[in-house]
Design an enzyme around this catalytic site. Structure first.
Site, PDB file in Angstrom:
ATOM      1  N   ASP A  91      -3.578   1.061   6.924  1.00 32.21           N
ATOM      2  CA  ASP A  91      -2.380   0.639   6.068  1.00 32.21           C
ATOM      3  C   ASP A  91      -2.173  -0.632   5.656  1.00 32.21           C
ATOM      4  O   ASP A  91      -2.033  -1.174   4.516  1.00 32.21           O
ATOM      5  CB  ASP A  91      -1.025   1.380   6.137  1.00 32.21           C
ATOM      6  CG  ASP A  91      -1.348   2.688   6.104  1.00 32.21           C
ATOM      7  OD1 ASP A  91      -2.380   3.529   5.382  1.00 32.21           O
ATOM      8  OD2 ASP A  91      -0.580   3.534   6.887  1.00 32.21           O
ATOM      9  N   GLU A 105      -1.451  -1.177  -5.620  1.00 32.44           N
ATOM     10  CA  GLU A 105      -2.514  -0.515  -6.203  1.00 32.44           C
ATOM     11  C   GLU A 105      -2.098   0.576  -7.321  1.00 32.44           C
ATOM     12  O   GLU A 105      -1.107   1.010  -7.443  1.00 32.44           O
ATOM     13  CB  GLU A 105      -3.212   0.308  -4.987  1.00 32.44           C
ATOM     14  CG  GLU A 105      -2.406   1.395  -4.499  1.00 32.44           C
ATOM     15  CD  GLU A 105      -3.049   1.820  -3.070  1.00 32.44           C
ATOM     16  OE1 GLU A 105      -4.264   1.953  -3.016  1.00 32.44           O
ATOM     17  OE2 GLU A 105      -2.371   2.111  -2.191  1.00 32.44           O
ATOM     18  N   ASP A 154       0.912  -1.269   0.207  1.00 33.81           N
ATOM     19  CA  ASP A 154      -0.040  -0.045   0.010  1.00 33.81           C
ATOM     20  C   ASP A 154       0.800   1.296   0.073  1.00 33.81           C
ATOM     21  O   ASP A 154       1.866   1.498   0.947  1.00 33.81           O
ATOM     22  CB  ASP A 154      -0.945   0.023   1.297  1.00 33.81           C
ATOM     23  CG  ASP A 154      -1.825   1.250   1.351  1.00 33.81           C
ATOM     24  OD1 ASP A 154      -2.332   1.456   0.439  1.00 33.81           O
ATOM     25  OD2 ASP A 154      -2.080   1.779   2.522  1.00 33.81           O
TER      26      ASP A 154
END
Length: 193
Positions: free
Chosen positions: A177, A94, A10
């Site tokens: 997170d 991501e 992340d």
């Protein structure tokens, strides 16, 4: 081929990279460290006569500071990427739309200083060289909102100040997170298998 190790990452402003293993790599915020010095030199440059010797010296000092920022940021990113690629066979992150994210005027400087796209580029390049795999999940995948234990989606995390939250359905306490990186890892596994 059965992979030895899979990790979800992340990307963030507070911690630059958070892995699904719970490891956090801090954001050194290179631009913010030298911002005061840059402001002072740029004000000085604005007062000087264009193309005079002192003007050119000040311009060179500013260029040197920007070069230090760039090199320090690059060194930090390369260290993080090397560690991730060395330890894992599959890396999932991501896909961030940095252009839209930087429209938030409160966070834009920090987002651009973090260099999310550079991190993804280096991971893609390193994994390709070493014969490993790198996947990116969809931009709109709700990684922060979804509980990694029961897939329940919450709206508690819409506020960026909420760093940990308790799931309404299963009662698990989730670090924002780490939970997001675990969700990213599981979503990436769907692409692999």
């Amino acid at each position: 081929m059965i992979p030895n190790s899979i990790v979800g990452i992340d990307l963030g402003v507070k911690d630059l990279v958070v892995t699904s293993d719970g490891e956090k790599f801090g954001n050194k915020k290179e631009l913010l460290k030298r911002e005061k010095q840059l402001k002072r030199l740029q004000r000085k440059l604005a007062r000087q006569i264009r193309n005079s010797n002192n003007y050119l010296k000040t311009k060179e000092k500013i260029a040197r500071i920007y070069s230090k920022i760039k090199n320090s940021r690059k060194h930090n990113i390369i260290d993080i990427v090397n560690k991730l690629v060395r330890e894992h066979d599959i890396i999932v992150s991501e896909h961030l739309n940095v252009k839209n994210m930087s429209r938030n005027h409160h966070l834009s400087k920090s987002i651009l200083d973090a260099s999310f796209n550079k991190i993804c580029e280096y991971i893609k390049w390193k994994t390709k060289i070493q014969g490993k795999y790198y996947y990116q999940v969809d931009t709109y995948f709700p990684s922060s909102k979804k509980c990694s234990h029961c897939d329940n989606i919450t709206i508690k995390t819409n506020n960026l100040n909420v760093r940990s939250w308790i799931c309404d359905k299963c009662g698990c306490e989730n670090d924002r997170d780490i939970n997001a990186s675990i969700n990213i890892m599981f979503e990436g596994l769907k692409k692999y298998y």
